[in-house]
Write an enzyme that holds these catalytic residues in place. Structure first.
Site, short mmCIF file in Angstrom:
data_model
loop_
_atom_site.label_atom_id
_atom_site.label_comp_id
_atom_site.label_asym_id
_atom_site.label_seq_id
_atom_site.Cartn_x
_atom_site.Cartn_y
_atom_site.Cartn_z
N ARG A 66 45.05 72.51 5.37
CA ARG A 66 45.88 73.51 6.08
C ARG A 66 47.12 73.93 5.31
O ARG A 66 47.40 75.12 5.14
CB ARG A 66 46.37 72.93 7.43
CG ARG A 66 45.34 72.93 8.51
CD ARG A 66 45.57 71.71 9.40
NE ARG A 66 45.04 70.57 8.68
CZ ARG A 66 43.78 70.15 8.80
NH1 ARG A 66 43.02 70.70 9.69
NH2 ARG A 66 43.32 69.17 8.05
N THR A 67 47.92 72.95 4.87
CA THR A 67 49.23 73.28 4.31
C THR A 67 49.07 74.10 3.03
O THR A 67 49.73 75.12 2.84
CB THR A 67 50.00 71.98 4.01
OG1 THR A 67 49.93 71.15 5.17
CG2 THR A 67 51.45 72.25 3.67
N LYS A 88 45.99 62.13 -18.29
CA LYS A 88 46.36 61.75 -19.67
C LYS A 88 47.73 61.08 -19.70
O LYS A 88 48.33 60.93 -20.76
CB LYS A 88 46.37 62.99 -20.56
CG LYS A 88 45.04 63.73 -20.59
CD LYS A 88 45.16 65.02 -21.38
CE LYS A 88 43.98 65.94 -21.12
NZ LYS A 88 44.23 67.30 -21.58
N ARG A 137 53.46 68.53 -2.53
CA ARG A 137 53.05 67.39 -1.68
C ARG A 137 52.81 66.21 -2.60
O ARG A 137 52.12 66.33 -3.62
CB ARG A 137 51.79 67.73 -0.89
CG ARG A 137 51.23 66.50 -0.17
CD ARG A 137 50.13 66.81 0.79
NE ARG A 137 50.63 67.47 1.98
CZ ARG A 137 49.88 67.71 3.06
NH1 ARG A 137 48.61 67.35 3.08
NH2 ARG A 137 50.39 68.32 4.12
N HIS A 145 57.77 66.37 6.62
CA HIS A 145 56.83 67.50 6.48
C HIS A 145 57.48 68.65 7.25
O HIS A 145 57.03 69.03 8.33
CB HIS A 145 55.48 67.09 7.07
CG HIS A 145 54.33 68.00 6.76
ND1 HIS A 145 54.48 69.25 6.17
CD2 HIS A 145 52.99 67.83 6.97
CE1 HIS A 145 53.28 69.81 6.04
NE2 HIS A 145 52.37 68.97 6.52
N1 ASP Z 1 48.26 66.66 7.69
C1 ASP Z 1 49.42 65.91 8.14
C2 ASP Z 1 50.11 65.28 6.95
O1 ASP Z 1 49.75 65.56 5.83
C3 ASP Z 1 49.04 64.91 9.18
C4 ASP Z 1 47.92 63.97 8.78
O2 ASP Z 1 47.47 63.96 7.64
O3 ASP Z 1 47.49 63.23 9.68
O4 ASP Z 1 51.04 64.54 7.14
N1 CP Z 2 48.72 69.31 8.97
C1 CP Z 2 48.56 69.16 7.64
O1 CP Z 2 49.53 68.96 6.88
O2 CP Z 2 47.27 69.32 7.23
P1 CP Z 2 46.73 69.14 5.74
O3 CP Z 2 46.97 67.70 5.38
O4 CP Z 2 45.31 69.53 5.77
O5 CP Z 2 47.57 70.03 4.86
#
Ligand code: ASP
Ligand code: CP
Length: 331
Positions: free
Chosen positions: A57-58, A85, A107, A135
């Site tokens: 998603r993100t 590497k 991330r 987040h």
């Molecule tokens: N997608 C969110 C996160 O990356 C929540 C999860 O992974 O459960 O923190």
């Molecule tokens: N909610 C969220 O951060 O989803 P992803 O980990 O898929 O990005």
């Protein structure tokens, strides 16, 4: 650190920053309803996604948001990069920004990675999740969704349920809800609460059945096994029985109440298999709102000169209707 604006934590944003981005998101939500959902607001800017941890998603919503603002995008995939590497986070990020990048969306599994990049790089940095820490854009899109469904956040009773200890979503969301004057209760077994949770200034409960009928929002969290260092639960089945929102429990919610989840879902564990399709669930809306909110966040960082925030209530017009498809151009 340079005087450049970053989006690293909810606390840095403060209530004014949160409200400003939520207001901007409304303008961009309107853009997203157009036949051509694209505006030239960030034409000539480049946004890089640096994801050292998996995401669906993100990552996709930041990339969609950047493209809808007419920014160029570059994507880094940890698995096929020169990390194998031995290249460090700092050298990797500096290599990417040397290509002329205005904003880095990062991330990383380590708490503090986004803050470190903000010190090292000459680019705006957005924290898209750092370990168990924060987040912030998830909290923004969740607040936007609550506001849209319930008409406001102030005074709302929000229960956050499940693996709080390992959740950056919970940390950012609690901070945002407190800034916007909601009342928060964490519902979890003691083993899934973070240390020193008493200092968070929230209610605590281990009885979901008590909390459900009184909540305006029930926010469910996945068991984040990838961050758990030891067995913290007897079994997923037992967790579901005590802390999972089954359809039967969801039917005991107030009529107006909503069920939220950041995704990814583990159906049958923290959420009953059929609950995501119930009308109380906002999961797809959260994903859709994520695009508008991330457009707002990118515009807040790159489209407004740092330090010149628009005053509360001011008409924000970041999203003029393009005269023609040709004006907004292609990618
Ligand atoms: N997608 C969110 C996160 O990356 C929540 C999860 O992974 O459960 O923190
Ligand atoms: N909610 C969220 O951060 O989803 P992803 O980990 O898929 O990005």
């Amino acid at each position: 650190m340079s005087g450049r604006r970053h989006l690293l934590s909810v606390g840095d944003l403060g209530a004014d920053g949160l409200r400003e981005i939520l207001r901007l998101a409304d303008s961009f939500a309107e853009v997203n309803t157009r036949a051509i959902p694209k505006v030239p607001a960030l034409r000539g800017r480049t946004v890089a996604s640096l994801f050292f941890e998996d995401s669906t998603r993100t990552r996709l919503s930041f990339e969609t948001a950047a493209k809808r603002l007419s920014a160029d995008t570059v994507t880094f995939s940890a698995g096929s990069s020169s990390l194998s590497k031995g290249e460090s986070l700092r050298d990797t990020a500096q290599t990417v920004t040397a290509m002329g990048v205005d904003c880095v969306v990062v991330r990383h599994r380590s708490a503090g990675a986004a803050v470190a990049l903000s010190r090292w790089l000459d680019a705006a940095v957005i924290n898209a999740g750092d370990g168990c820490h924060e987040h912030p854009t998830q909290a923004l899109l969740d607040c936007y969704t609550i506001q849209q469904r319930l008409g406001g956040i102030e005074g709302r009773r929000v229960a956050i349920v499940g693996d709080i200890a390992h959740s950056r979503v919970a940390r950012s969301l609690v901070a945002a809800l407190q800034l916007l004057d909601a009342s928060v209760t964490l519902v979890a077994p003691a083993t899934l609460l973070p240390p020193a949770v008493e200092a968070w200034g929230v209610g605590l409960s281990s009885n979901l059945d008590d909390v459900v009928p009184r909540a305006d929002v029930v926010y469910l969290l996945r068991l984040q096994r990838e961050r758990q260092e030891r067995a913290l639960l007897p079994s997923e089945r037992e967790f579901h029985e005590r802390f999972g929102l089954s359809a039967e429990r969801a039917r005991r919610l107030a009529d107006h109440a909503i069920v939220m989840h950041p995704g990814p879902l583990n159906r049958g564990v923290e959420i009953g298999a059929e609950v995501p399709e119930m009308t109380c669930a906002t999961i797809s809306e959260q994903v859709a709102n994520g695009v508008s909110v991330r457009m707002a966040a990118l515009f807040w960082l790159l489209g407004v000169p740092a330090g010149i925030a628009s005053p509360p209530g001011a008409e924000v017009s970041p999203a003029p209707e393009p005269a023609s498809a040709a004006e907004v151009g292609g990618d």
